[in-house]
Design a protein around this motif. Structure first.
Motif, mmCIF file in Angstrom:
data_model
loop_
_atom_site.group_PDB
_atom_site.id
_atom_site.type_symbol
_atom_site.label_atom_id
_atom_site.label_comp_id
_atom_site.label_asym_id
_atom_site.label_seq_id
_atom_site.Cartn_x
_atom_site.Cartn_y
_atom_site.Cartn_z
ATOM 1 N N LEU A 1 -11.599 -3.711 -14.873
ATOM 2 C CA LEU A 1 -12.282 -4.349 -13.747
ATOM 3 C C LEU A 1 -12.423 -3.387 -12.570
ATOM 4 C CD1 LEU A 1 -10.685 -7.923 -13.810
ATOM 5 C CD2 LEU A 1 -13.031 -7.305 -14.385
ATOM 6 N N ASN A 2 -11.379 -2.614 -12.302
ATOM 7 C CA ASN A 2 -11.434 -1.620 -11.241
ATOM 8 C C ASN A 2 -12.532 -0.596 -11.516
ATOM 9 O OD1 ASN A 2 -10.249 -1.065 -8.749
ATOM 10 N ND2 ASN A 2 -8.211 -0.886 -9.621
ATOM 11 N N LEU A 3 -12.607 -0.141 -12.756
ATOM 12 C CA LEU A 3 -13.593 0.863 -13.130
ATOM 13 C C LEU A 3 -15.018 0.303 -13.084
ATOM 14 C CD1 LEU A 3 -14.157 3.722 -14.137
ATOM 15 C CD2 LEU A 3 -13.760 2.913 -16.462
ATOM 16 N N LEU A 4 -15.211 -0.916 -13.560
ATOM 17 C CA LEU A 4 -16.531 -1.546 -13.520
ATOM 18 C C LEU A 4 -17.009 -1.718 -12.083
ATOM 19 C CD1 LEU A 4 -16.215 -4.243 -16.332
ATOM 20 C CD2 LEU A 4 -17.664 -2.202 -16.352
ATOM 21 N N PHE A 5 -16.095 -2.058 -11.191
ATOM 22 C CA PHE A 5 -16.458 -2.195 -9.786
ATOM 23 C C PHE A 5 -16.927 -0.860 -9.212
ATOM 24 C CE2 PHE A 5 -15.306 -1.867 -5.281
ATOM 25 C CZ PHE A 5 -16.059 -2.916 -4.760
ATOM 26 N N PHE B 1 -9.745 -2.104 -4.858
ATOM 27 C CA PHE B 1 -8.826 -1.223 -5.579
ATOM 28 C C PHE B 1 -7.377 -1.652 -5.368
ATOM 29 C CE2 PHE B 1 -5.955 2.458 -5.238
ATOM 30 C CZ PHE B 1 -5.996 2.903 -6.548
ATOM 31 N N THR B 2 -7.020 -1.947 -4.116
ATOM 32 C CA THR B 2 -5.649 -2.344 -3.802
ATOM 33 C C THR B 2 -5.282 -3.658 -4.468
ATOM 34 O OG1 THR B 2 -5.788 -1.218 -1.657
ATOM 35 C CG2 THR B 2 -4.032 -2.852 -1.936
ATOM 36 N N LEU B 3 -6.170 -4.646 -4.391
ATOM 37 C CA LEU B 3 -5.890 -5.961 -4.957
ATOM 38 C C LEU B 3 -5.684 -5.885 -6.468
ATOM 39 C CD1 LEU B 3 -5.667 -9.017 -4.652
ATOM 40 C CD2 LEU B 3 -8.147 -9.164 -4.895
ATOM 41 N N LEU B 4 -6.616 -5.226 -7.179
ATOM 42 C CA LEU B 4 -6.504 -5.139 -8.624
ATOM 43 C C LEU B 4 -5.292 -4.321 -9.052
ATOM 44 C CD1 LEU B 4 -10.262 -4.677 -9.632
ATOM 45 C CD2 LEU B 4 -8.824 -6.683 -10.006
ATOM 46 N N THR B 5 -4.997 -3.273 -8.302
ATOM 47 C CA THR B 5 -3.853 -2.436 -8.656
ATOM 48 C C THR B 5 -2.536 -3.169 -8.420
ATOM 49 O OG1 THR B 5 -5.129 -0.455 -8.070
ATOM 50 C CG2 THR B 5 -2.745 -0.199 -8.282
ATOM 51 N N LEU B 6 -2.436 -3.901 -7.316
ATOM 52 C CA LEU B 6 -1.218 -4.670 -7.056
ATOM 53 C C LEU B 6 -1.023 -5.771 -8.091
ATOM 54 C CD1 LEU B 6 -1.177 -4.975 -3.155
ATOM 55 C CD2 LEU B 6 0.215 -3.505 -4.617
#
Length: 198
Positions: free
Chosen positions: A110-114, A12-17
């Protein structure tokens, strides 16, 4: 499973950043993601918990209609208030929100699919998990707090300093995302000794 929440937070942190660095994050992005996170958990748990022998109910009858009704009210409020009303005079942010709403933001997708794949994996591999449709589960608390904090940040910080938080820099996104990352990390730390997955 002991590292489950660490991986969840890390992804979550990686994709959001990455979304922040690419100018693709807004208050709506974060709150809407938490909304989808909770909706996915509710639906997947409802239909898969009986196939998971290690899933434990909270003792109440599983009724899907009540939490979905609550989530619908949240959806209308989040989309109307955070998606459009707060940024009515900012075309750039409004367009990002529309892209997120229409699943045209790949960082969000991508965050949601994860999140969806992760929840299905938990049940498919028969991991121990507490299944609850209450309004005070840890993910629901994150959603409650994110709505409150998001509104406070928009009204009392970002809106009051338009020269600092402009559409052309990342400071608005940074000050928005840091409290959410901190709260999510705090929730992970608080739940760690319990060794349960919500």
């Amino acid at each position: 499973m002991q590292n489950y929440r660490k991986w969840d937070f890390l992804v979550f942190t990686l994709l959001t950043l990455l979304a922040v660095l690419n100018g693709q994050t807004t208050v709506f992005y974060i709150i809407y993601f938490f909304w989808w996170n909770e909706l996915a958990r509710i639906i997947i748990d409802t239909f898969m918990y009986k196939r998971n022998p290690n899933a434990k109910q909270d003792g109440k009858r599983m009724l899907l209609l009540a939490p979905l009704g609550q989530m619908f009210i949240y959806f209308v409020f989040i989309v109307v208030f955070f998606g459009f009303m707060l940024n009515w005079d900012n075309t750039h942010i409004t367009m990002i929100n529309i892209q997120v709403l229409g699943f045209n933001n790949w960082f969000f997708n991508l965050n949601l699919l994860f999140v969806i794949a992760e929840r299905i994996y938990i049940h498919k591999t028969h991991q121990p998990v507490d299944v609850s449709l209450g309004i005070f589960t840890p993910p629901m608390i994150v959603l409650h707090v994110s709505i409150i904090v998001g509104g406070v940040l928009m009204f009392f910080v970002v809106k009051n300093f338009p020269d600092t938080f402009t559409p052309n820099n990342l400071w608005g996104s940074v000050i928005i995302i840091l409290p959410f990352l901190g709260f999510k990390m705090l929730m992970n730390w608080w739940m760690e000794p319990v060794k349960k997955v919500y």
